[in-house]
Design an enzyme around this catalytic site. Structure first.
Site, PDB file in Angstrom:
ATOM      1  N   ALA A  56      38.483  49.086  29.692  1.00  0.00           N
ATOM      2  CA  ALA A  56      37.040  48.886  29.488  1.00  0.00           C
ATOM      3  C   ALA A  56      36.351  50.177  29.042  1.00  0.00           C
ATOM      4  CB  ALA A  56      36.410  48.369  30.783  1.00  0.00           C
TER       5      ALA A  56
ATOM      6  N   GLY B  43      36.718  42.886  32.554  1.00  0.00           N
ATOM      7  CA  GLY B  43      37.489  43.299  33.720  1.00  0.00           C
ATOM      8  C   GLY B  43      37.465  42.328  34.873  1.00  0.00           C
ATOM      9  N   THR B  44      37.510  41.046  34.560  1.00  0.00           N
ATOM     10  CA  THR B  44      37.558  40.055  35.635  1.00  0.00           C
ATOM     11  C   THR B  44      38.733  39.116  35.409  1.00  0.00           C
ATOM     12  OG1 THR B  44      36.345  38.312  36.798  1.00  0.00           O
ATOM     13  CG2 THR B  44      35.744  38.661  34.492  1.00  0.00           C
ATOM     14  N   SER B  45      39.410  38.766  36.507  1.00  0.00           N
ATOM     15  CA  SER B  45      40.676  38.047  36.397  1.00  0.00           C
ATOM     16  C   SER B  45      40.494  36.562  36.083  1.00  0.00           C
ATOM     17  CB  SER B  45      41.459  38.192  37.697  1.00  0.00           C
ATOM     18  OG  SER B  45      40.665  37.731  38.766  1.00  0.00           O
TER      19      SER B  45
ATOM     20  N   GLN C  28      30.320  41.005  39.730  1.00  0.00           N
ATOM     21  CA  GLN C  28      30.969  40.533  40.956  1.00  0.00           C
ATOM     22  C   GLN C  28      31.257  41.716  41.877  1.00  0.00           C
ATOM     23  OE1 GLN C  28      34.175  37.385  39.847  1.00  0.00           O
ATOM     24  NE2 GLN C  28      33.880  38.665  38.063  1.00  0.00           N
ATOM     25  N   ASN C  29      31.001  42.919  41.355  1.00  0.00           N
ATOM     26  CA  ASN C  29      31.368  44.114  42.113  1.00  0.00           C
ATOM     27  C   ASN C  29      30.339  44.419  43.188  1.00  0.00           C
ATOM     28  OD1 ASN C  29      33.522  44.242  40.451  1.00  0.00           O
ATOM     29  ND2 ASN C  29      32.684  45.833  39.118  1.00  0.00           N
TER      30      ASN C  29
ATOM     31  N   HIS D 161      27.942  38.936  44.271  1.00  0.00           N
ATOM     32  CA  HIS D 161      28.722  38.961  45.511  1.00  0.00           C
ATOM     33  C   HIS D 161      28.176  39.981  46.503  1.00  0.00           C
ATOM     34  CE1 HIS D 161      32.408  37.075  43.289  1.00  0.00           C
ATOM     35  NE2 HIS D 161      31.474  36.196  43.570  1.00  0.00           N
TER      36      HIS D 161
ATOM     37  N   CYS E 232      20.845  40.175  58.403  1.00  0.00           N
ATOM     38  CA  CYS E 232      20.826  39.886  59.841  1.00  0.00           C
ATOM     39  C   CYS E 232      20.926  38.378  60.051  1.00  0.00           C
ATOM     40  CB  CYS E 232      19.543  40.427  60.469  1.00  0.00           C
ATOM     41  SG  CYS E 232      19.426  40.045  62.239  1.00  0.00           S
TER      42      CYS E 232
HETATM   43  P1  NAD Z   1      40.348  41.234  40.101  1.00  0.00           P
HETATM   44  O1  NAD Z   1      40.779  42.441  40.861  1.00  0.00           O
HETATM   45  O2  NAD Z   1      40.805  39.904  40.536  1.00  0.00           O
HETATM   46  O3  NAD Z   1      40.788  41.415  38.579  1.00  0.00           O
HETATM   47  C1  NAD Z   1      40.576  42.623  37.893  1.00  0.00           C
HETATM   48  C2  NAD Z   1      40.753  42.343  36.419  1.00  0.00           C
HETATM   49  O4  NAD Z   1      40.434  43.534  35.716  1.00  0.00           O
HETATM   50  C3  NAD Z   1      42.186  41.975  36.028  1.00  0.00           C
HETATM   51  O5  NAD Z   1      42.136  40.863  35.157  1.00  0.00           O
HETATM   52  C4  NAD Z   1      42.715  43.228  35.319  1.00  0.00           C
HETATM   53  O6  NAD Z   1      43.627  42.919  34.267  1.00  0.00           O
HETATM   54  C5  NAD Z   1      41.432  43.813  34.767  1.00  0.00           C
HETATM   55  N1  NAD Z   1      41.462  45.268  34.603  1.00  0.00           N
HETATM   56  C6  NAD Z   1      42.009  46.201  35.420  1.00  0.00           C
HETATM   57  N2  NAD Z   1      41.761  47.426  34.967  1.00  0.00           N
HETATM   58  C7  NAD Z   1      41.039  47.277  33.838  1.00  0.00           C
HETATM   59  C8  NAD Z   1      40.463  48.179  32.895  1.00  0.00           C
HETATM   60  N3  NAD Z   1      40.596  49.515  33.033  1.00  0.00           N
HETATM   61  N4  NAD Z   1      39.775  47.679  31.843  1.00  0.00           N
HETATM   62  C9  NAD Z   1      39.633  46.338  31.672  1.00  0.00           C
HETATM   63  N5  NAD Z   1      40.157  45.430  32.539  1.00  0.00           N
HETATM   64  C10 NAD Z   1      40.835  45.897  33.594  1.00  0.00           C
HETATM   65  O7  NAD Z   1      38.763  41.307  40.018  1.00  0.00           O
HETATM   66  P2  NAD Z   1      37.626  40.205  39.952  1.00  0.00           P
HETATM   67  O8  NAD Z   1      37.956  39.176  38.944  1.00  0.00           O
HETATM   68  O9  NAD Z   1      36.371  40.973  39.824  1.00  0.00           O
HETATM   69  O10 NAD Z   1      37.655  39.495  41.388  1.00  0.00           O
HETATM   70  C11 NAD Z   1      37.762  40.276  42.571  1.00  0.00           C
HETATM   71  C12 NAD Z   1      36.676  40.052  43.622  1.00  0.00           C
HETATM   72  O11 NAD Z   1      36.780  41.106  44.596  1.00  0.00           O
HETATM   73  C13 NAD Z   1      35.288  40.163  43.054  1.00  0.00           C
HETATM   74  O12 NAD Z   1      34.673  38.983  43.300  1.00  0.00           O
HETATM   75  C14 NAD Z   1      34.602  41.328  43.789  1.00  0.00           C
HETATM   76  O13 NAD Z   1      33.582  40.830  44.620  1.00  0.00           O
HETATM   77  C15 NAD Z   1      35.627  41.917  44.717  1.00  0.00           C
HETATM   78  N6  NAD Z   1      35.972  43.341  44.414  1.00  0.00           N
HETATM   79  C16 NAD Z   1      35.027  44.237  44.027  1.00  0.00           C
HETATM   80  C17 NAD Z   1      35.371  45.549  43.693  1.00  0.00           C
HETATM   81  C18 NAD Z   1      34.298  46.525  43.282  1.00  0.00           C
HETATM   82  O14 NAD Z   1      33.160  46.407  43.743  1.00  0.00           O
HETATM   83  N7  NAD Z   1      34.596  47.484  42.398  1.00  0.00           N
HETATM   84  C19 NAD Z   1      36.699  45.948  43.749  1.00  0.00           C
HETATM   85  C20 NAD Z   1      37.665  45.011  44.169  1.00  0.00           C
HETATM   86  C21 NAD Z   1      37.280  43.713  44.498  1.00  0.00           C
END
Ligand code: NAD
Length: 238
Positions: free
Chosen positions: A222, A178-180, A93-94, A111, A119
């Site tokens: 992680a 690492g996803t909420s 999702q990153n 994402h 464009c």
């Molecule tokens: P989120 O920020 O909603 O949740 C992050 C999750 O990771 C939490 O559950 C937290 O407990 C966990 N976490 C934090 N640090 C951790 C670690 N060191 N090890 C393991 N787990 C850890 O993220 P999401 O669920 O990915 O949703 C956010 C949306 O925002 C995504 O869809 C993404 O597109 C975008 N986003 C992307 C980035 C990126 O590219 N790095 C950063 C922020 C948001």
């Protein structure tokens, strides 16, 4: 049916896997994403009505993303993919480039990416490395005002959902890192994997909205948990 010694593996990653590389997660305690209100920068309405601000926000994130490096979790997943005997799909999702920098190959950035633009005028999607402005002409059609970050915002459809669903519905192992478990459709991937009879594993620092759906949960950062998990998985297929 997948062969027992070459099971198919699907990994889903979220912002938490990049936290130890210094990339802020989405749901910080202040409810802001890198200092901005989510509705101002991360919605379909924002990109339509406030494009200069959206461009500026993602330009800033791109500059930050240029500086960060993969951590041991990204590296362990790239290594796992290289050594895994069966089908392997990494869905992230990153929007940061850390999986690609670590050497992961079969990656779906559902994402989108900070390093692509689309464009609206001609539909072209292009690799992009520099700042984007409303006045920047599209390299494909020459029109101005149509380029936007190729990032899936709230109210828009994630990318390659057919390919992702197909992989989930035939996987033997599904891991979410690492996803909420709040943002759908990614939060529902575990349900598709369970439907396929897969082994399901969640890696997170804390309990999530979807923790109860997983058969196995590994709690911790992680960067520490994923390398151990990858070694254990590889030991099962040797
Ligand atoms: P989120 O920020 O909603 O949740 C992050 C999750 O990771 C939490 O559950 C937290 O407990 C966990 N976490 C934090 N640090 C951790 C670690 N060191 N090890 C393991 N787990 C850890 O993220 P999401 O669920 O990915 O949703 C956010 C949306 O925002 C995504 O869809 C993404 O597109 C975008 N986003 C992307 C980035 C990126 O590219 N790095 C950063 C922020 C948001």
């Amino acid at each position: 049916m997948p062969h027992a010694s070459s099971p198919s593996l699907v990994v889903l990653t979220g912002a938490g896997i990049s936290a130890e590389s210094g990339v802020p997660t989405f749901r910080g305690p202040d409810g802001l994403w890198c200092g901005a209100r989510v509705e101002d920068v991360a919605t379909a309405q924002a990109v339509r009505f406030n494009r200069p601000y959206v461009n500026q926000f993602f330009n800033k994130l791109r500059v930050e993303a240029d500086k960060v490096q993969p951590n041991p979790a990204h590296v362990a997943l790239a290594d796992l993919e290289a050594r895994w005997p069966g089908p392997f799909l990494l869905v992230t999702q990153n929007i940061d480039p850390l999986h690609q920098k670590a050497g992961s190959r079969n990656v779906i950035a559902m994402h989108g990416s900070l390093y692509r633009v689309a464009c609206d005028a001609c539909g072209a999607v292009m690799d992009w490395q520099t700042d984007l402005f409303v006045e920047t002409p599209c390299p494909a059609c020459g029109k101005t005002g149509g380029l936007r970050p190729d990032i899936t915002l709230f109210g828009e459809m994630p990318k390659e959902m057919d390919r992702i669903s197909e992989a989930l519905l035939s996987c033997a192992i599904f891991i979410a890192i690492g996803t909420s478990g709040v943002v759908y459709p990614a939060a529902g991937f575990v349900d598709l994997a369970l439907h396929a009879g897969a082994r399901t594993i969640e890696v997170n620092l804390a309990e999530t909205e979807r923790s109860l759906a997983f058969a196995e949960r590994l709690t911790g950062p992680a960067g520490q948990v994923v390398p151990k998990l990858a070694a254990q998985l590889l030991a099962t297929v040797r």
